[in-house]
Design a protein around this motif. Structure first.
Motif, PDB file in Angstrom:
ATOM      1  N   PRO A 133      22.958  -2.235  28.331  1.00  0.00           N
ATOM      2  CA  PRO A 133      22.671  -2.997  27.109  1.00  0.00           C
ATOM      3  C   PRO A 133      21.387  -3.801  27.269  1.00  0.00           C
ATOM      4  O   PRO A 133      21.176  -4.472  28.284  1.00  0.00           O
ATOM      5  CB  PRO A 133      23.896  -3.914  26.969  1.00  0.00           C
ATOM      6  CG  PRO A 133      24.974  -3.236  27.755  1.00  0.00           C
ATOM      7  CD  PRO A 133      24.291  -2.542  28.892  1.00  0.00           C
ATOM      8  N   ALA A 134      20.514  -3.723  26.275  1.00  0.00           N
ATOM      9  CA  ALA A 134      19.237  -4.440  26.338  1.00  0.00           C
ATOM     10  C   ALA A 134      19.465  -5.950  26.329  1.00  0.00           C
ATOM     11  O   ALA A 134      20.461  -6.446  25.788  1.00  0.00           O
ATOM     12  CB  ALA A 134      18.348  -4.036  25.167  1.00  0.00           C
ATOM     13  N   LEU A 135      18.537  -6.680  26.944  1.00  0.00           N
ATOM     14  CA  LEU A 135      18.541  -8.154  26.949  1.00  0.00           C
ATOM     15  C   LEU A 135      19.897  -8.684  27.441  1.00  0.00           C
ATOM     16  O   LEU A 135      20.482  -9.592  26.855  1.00  0.00           O
ATOM     17  CB  LEU A 135      18.228  -8.693  25.561  1.00  0.00           C
ATOM     18  CG  LEU A 135      16.922  -8.193  24.919  1.00  0.00           C
ATOM     19  CD1 LEU A 135      16.807  -8.707  23.499  1.00  0.00           C
ATOM     20  CD2 LEU A 135      15.721  -8.591  25.735  1.00  0.00           C
ATOM     21  N   ALA A 136      20.375  -8.121  28.539  1.00  0.00           N
ATOM     22  CA  ALA A 136      21.733  -8.419  28.982  1.00  0.00           C
ATOM     23  C   ALA A 136      21.897  -9.821  29.537  1.00  0.00           C
ATOM     24  O   ALA A 136      23.023 -10.308  29.624  1.00  0.00           O
ATOM     25  CB  ALA A 136      22.157  -7.397  30.035  1.00  0.00           C
ATOM     26  N   ASN A 137      20.815 -10.485  29.932  1.00  0.00           N
ATOM     27  CA  ASN A 137      20.934 -11.796  30.571  1.00  0.00           C
ATOM     28  C   ASN A 137      20.107 -12.870  29.871  1.00  0.00           C
ATOM     29  O   ASN A 137      19.495 -13.712  30.516  1.00  0.00           O
ATOM     30  CB  ASN A 137      20.532 -11.707  32.047  1.00  0.00           C
ATOM     31  CG  ASN A 137      19.171 -11.039  32.235  1.00  0.00           C
ATOM     32  OD1 ASN A 137      18.587 -10.541  31.288  1.00  0.00           O
ATOM     33  ND2 ASN A 137      18.687 -11.029  33.464  1.00  0.00           N
ATOM     34  N   GLU A 144      21.021 -12.143  19.432  1.00  0.00           N
ATOM     35  CA  GLU A 144      21.365 -11.969  18.016  1.00  0.00           C
ATOM     36  C   GLU A 144      20.133 -11.620  17.193  1.00  0.00           C
ATOM     37  O   GLU A 144      20.212 -10.831  16.239  1.00  0.00           O
ATOM     38  CB  GLU A 144      22.006 -13.255  17.479  1.00  0.00           C
ATOM     39  CG  GLU A 144      22.423 -13.168  16.023  1.00  0.00           C
ATOM     40  CD  GLU A 144      23.026 -14.465  15.516  1.00  0.00           C
ATOM     41  OE1 GLU A 144      23.346 -14.537  14.319  1.00  0.00           O
ATOM     42  OE2 GLU A 144      23.169 -15.414  16.325  1.00  0.00           O
ATOM     43  N   ALA A 145      18.985 -12.170  17.558  1.00  0.00           N
ATOM     44  CA  ALA A 145      17.766 -11.942  16.782  1.00  0.00           C
ATOM     45  C   ALA A 145      17.131 -10.582  17.071  1.00  0.00           C
ATOM     46  O   ALA A 145      16.589  -9.938  16.167  1.00  0.00           O
ATOM     47  CB  ALA A 145      16.756 -13.056  17.069  1.00  0.00           C
ATOM     48  N   GLU A 146      17.170 -10.124  18.321  1.00  0.00           N
ATOM     49  CA  GLU A 146      16.411  -8.941  18.708  1.00  0.00           C
ATOM     50  C   GLU A 146      17.248  -7.712  19.011  1.00  0.00           C
ATOM     51  O   GLU A 146      16.766  -6.587  18.875  1.00  0.00           O
ATOM     52  CB  GLU A 146      15.560  -9.268  19.948  1.00  0.00           C
ATOM     53  CG  GLU A 146      14.506 -10.336  19.720  1.00  0.00           C
ATOM     54  CD  GLU A 146      13.369  -9.862  18.843  1.00  0.00           C
ATOM     55  OE1 GLU A 146      13.247  -8.636  18.631  1.00  0.00           O
ATOM     56  OE2 GLU A 146      12.592 -10.706  18.362  1.00  0.00           O
ATOM     57  N   LEU A 147      18.495  -7.901  19.456  1.00  0.00           N
ATOM     58  CA  LEU A 147      19.282  -6.764  19.919  1.00  0.00           C
ATOM     59  C   LEU A 147      19.579  -5.736  18.824  1.00  0.00           C
ATOM     60  O   LEU A 147      19.510  -4.526  19.089  1.00  0.00           O
ATOM     61  CB  LEU A 147      20.581  -7.258  20.553  1.00  0.00           C
ATOM     62  CG  LEU A 147      21.340  -6.242  21.423  1.00  0.00           C
ATOM     63  CD1 LEU A 147      20.420  -5.659  22.487  1.00  0.00           C
ATOM     64  CD2 LEU A 147      22.545  -6.894  22.064  1.00  0.00           C
ATOM     65  N   PRO A 148      19.914  -6.131  17.584  1.00  0.00           N
ATOM     66  CA  PRO A 148      20.193  -5.102  16.569  1.00  0.00           C
ATOM     67  C   PRO A 148      19.036  -4.138  16.359  1.00  0.00           C
ATOM     68  O   PRO A 148      19.247  -2.924  16.225  1.00  0.00           O
ATOM     69  CB  PRO A 148      20.480  -5.940  15.302  1.00  0.00           C
ATOM     70  CG  PRO A 148      20.970  -7.252  15.831  1.00  0.00           C
ATOM     71  CD  PRO A 148      20.195  -7.499  17.075  1.00  0.00           C
ATOM     72  N   GLN A 149      17.804  -4.660  16.349  1.00  0.00           N
ATOM     73  CA  GLN A 149      16.650  -3.787  16.166  1.00  0.00           C
ATOM     74  C   GLN A 149      16.495  -2.818  17.335  1.00  0.00           C
ATOM     75  O   GLN A 149      16.249  -1.617  17.146  1.00  0.00           O
ATOM     76  CB  GLN A 149      15.382  -4.631  16.034  1.00  0.00           C
ATOM     77  CG  GLN A 149      14.109  -3.816  15.955  1.00  0.00           C
ATOM     78  CD  GLN A 149      12.880  -4.667  16.136  1.00  0.00           C
ATOM     79  OE1 GLN A 149      12.971  -5.876  16.324  1.00  0.00           O
ATOM     80  NE2 GLN A 149      11.714  -4.050  16.086  1.00  0.00           N
TER      81      GLN A 149
END
Length: 492
Positions: A133-137, A144-149
């Motif tokens: 999963p991206a940005l895991a830490n 919330e701001a970047e993960l959906p994209q």
């Protein structure tokens, strides 16, 4: 130097892993990298670190994080303070998000050109960059701001890779993978349609039909909707036997292959009576064209600002320049007015919707259910994704301030931005400004002659007297141009 965002956020200098510790430090690094060389304001950093409840010492804490990060990254990365925030520039570094985007674009282009083997391999390389999963830490606020994209980009690349594999006849290898993916993402209709095609081509017609009916039930129970075009077309093709006989992907799946459409051209027509401003015109054209390095064109950040008093000819000059360099921007010429005729500042969301539609986004992707523009943050993400990797010229006319411009600036250096404004916008990162003064006497007489339709030499043989004041008289006697005047006819 290498940076990883598609998984736990990490930094490496060759084989050495840089010891960035703690959620807050990882978040700061990720925010700066995702900005791709643009300045991130203190307020934005605070929001992504602490949400709506920052500590009283938030400014000092951000300063401390930046100091630590600067020491850890060393001289290979330029981390500097630029008002109103911080900027990280690492041109020689490899960032997995940037590499993923590059490979994904190459894969989609290969799909468009029906180079299916190359498309499948390129998209597989892009997907291999994901280490979980991206940005895991990072903080929940940044996730919330970047993960959906990021997740949507990954799923789109995955669906395109499966599409290429299906077209290459690899359905036997795909059934188990698609079964797992449909179980993980039950409402993604394209994946379910691909599973139906793979099952049917393996001779498992009953299971393909069951996959459709299960999908229809899931959509009705969870979303209250009927199957969409992809799933419906797959079902109809299955009943007619076309999923098994077509050498190319089934009709329900061909929508996965983007069609080649003409690039958008939104800029106004070329002014027919433009005169003067030759020096400024030449300088702007040179700066918009790519520089040559080692025999190859290199694109640097090109954000050019044309400032000056109302009526001095900013828009006309910008439009003329845009037409002159149009051949350097094969992916399109975008245009947006940032003020109405009465001076009202344009709504950022509506401007983004207009630009995104020109770039190929559908209404359901950019509008909320009530018909209003979607959340500005979501529109900005889509805009930066759509402009990434494209050679676009974006003309933003009559900007009010830097805050209005910030969401409209692309994240990569492939596109150029030409801005006109009555104000000097000094806080726009990477910008270069041309300030237009009132025209010289000779140029003013040329313009008046063209507008009046004079014949013969447009310049007066008599030296003007001080009382005539030709360079200023038109505006002082006639007043400002009426609202809505075409750019080719308002004060050069």
């Amino acid at each position: 130097m290498e940076f990883q965002l598609l998984g736990p956020v990490e930094a490496r200098d060759g084989a050495r892993r840089i010891a960035v510790s703690g959620t807050m430090m990882h978040t700061v690094l990720a925010v700066l990298l995702l900005a791709r060389g643009r300045v991130v304001s203190d307020g934005r950093l605070s929001e992504l670190l602490w949400g709506w409840d920052p500590p009283a010492t938030w400014s000092a804490q951000i300063y401390t994080y930046m100091s630590r990060l600067r020491k850890l990254l060393g001289p290979k990365v330029d981390l500097v303070r630029r008002q109103p925030g911080y900027q990280l520039v690492a041109d020689a570094a490899r960032v997995d998000v940037v590499e993923f985007g590059r490979l994904e674009r190459l894969g989609r282009r290969a799909m468009e050109e029906r180079r299916l083997t190359q498309a499948a391999e390129t998209l597989r390389q892009a997907l291999d960059l994901w280490q979980g999963p991206a940005l895991a830490n990072v903080t929940p606020h940044l996730a919330e701001a970047e993960l959906p994209q990021l997740e949507e980009a990954r799923m789109s690349a995955l669906e395109h890779r499966i599409e290429a594999d299906l077209a290459l006849g690899r359905h036997g290898q795909l059934t188990s993978e698609l079964t797992r993916l449909v179980g993980e993402f039950p409402v993604r209709e394209r994946l379910r349609a691909q599973l139906m095609a793979a099952l049917y081509r393996c001779g498992r017609q009953a299971e393909a039909l069951r996959a459709f009916h299960e999908g229809r039930e899931v959509l009705a129970e969870e979303l209250g909707v009927d199957p969409g075009p992809d799933l419906t077309a797959a079902y109809q093709s299955l009943l007619s036997g076309e999923l098994d006989t077509l050498p190319q992907p089934a009709p329900s799946l061909t929508s996965a292959v983007p069609t080649v459409s003409a690039p958008p051209v939104m800029i106004p027509p070329l002014p027919t009576d433009f005169t003067g401003r030759e020096r400024e015109f030449d300088v702007l054209c040179r700066r918009l064209r790519p520089a040559e390095a080692n025999g190859r064109a290199t694109f640097q950040p090109r954000r050019l600002l044309i400032s000056g008093m109302p009526g001095v000819g900013k828009t006309a000059l910008a439009v003329r320049v845009a037409h002159a360099v149009a051949d350097q921007f094969p992916d399109g010429l975008l245009y947006a007015r940032l003020r109405a005729d009465d001076g009202t500042v344009a709504d950022c969301g509506k401007v983004l919707v207009t630009l995104l539609r020109a770039l190929g986004e559908t209404s359901e992707n950019v509008l909320a259910p009530n018909g209003e523009p979607a959340r500005t943050e979501e529109l900005v993400h889509r805009y930066r994704t759509q402009t990434a990797g494209r050679k676009l010229l974006i003309l933003l006319d009559n900007a009010a301030n830097e805050l209005q411009l910030d969401p409209l600036l692309p994240a990569t250096t492939d596109s150029a931005v030409l801005v006109t404004s009555r104000n000097r916008l000094s806080a726009v990162p990477g910008s270069w400004t041309v300030a237009l003064d009132p025209m010289e006497t000779v140029e003013s007489l040329d313009l008046l002659s063209v507008i009046a339709g004079a014949t013969g030499s447009p310049r007066s043989p008599r030296r003007p007297t001080p009382s005539s004041r030709p360079a200023e008289s038109c505006r002082s006697r006639c007043g400002p141009p009426p609202p809505g005047s075409p750019p080719g006819r308002t004060g050069r």
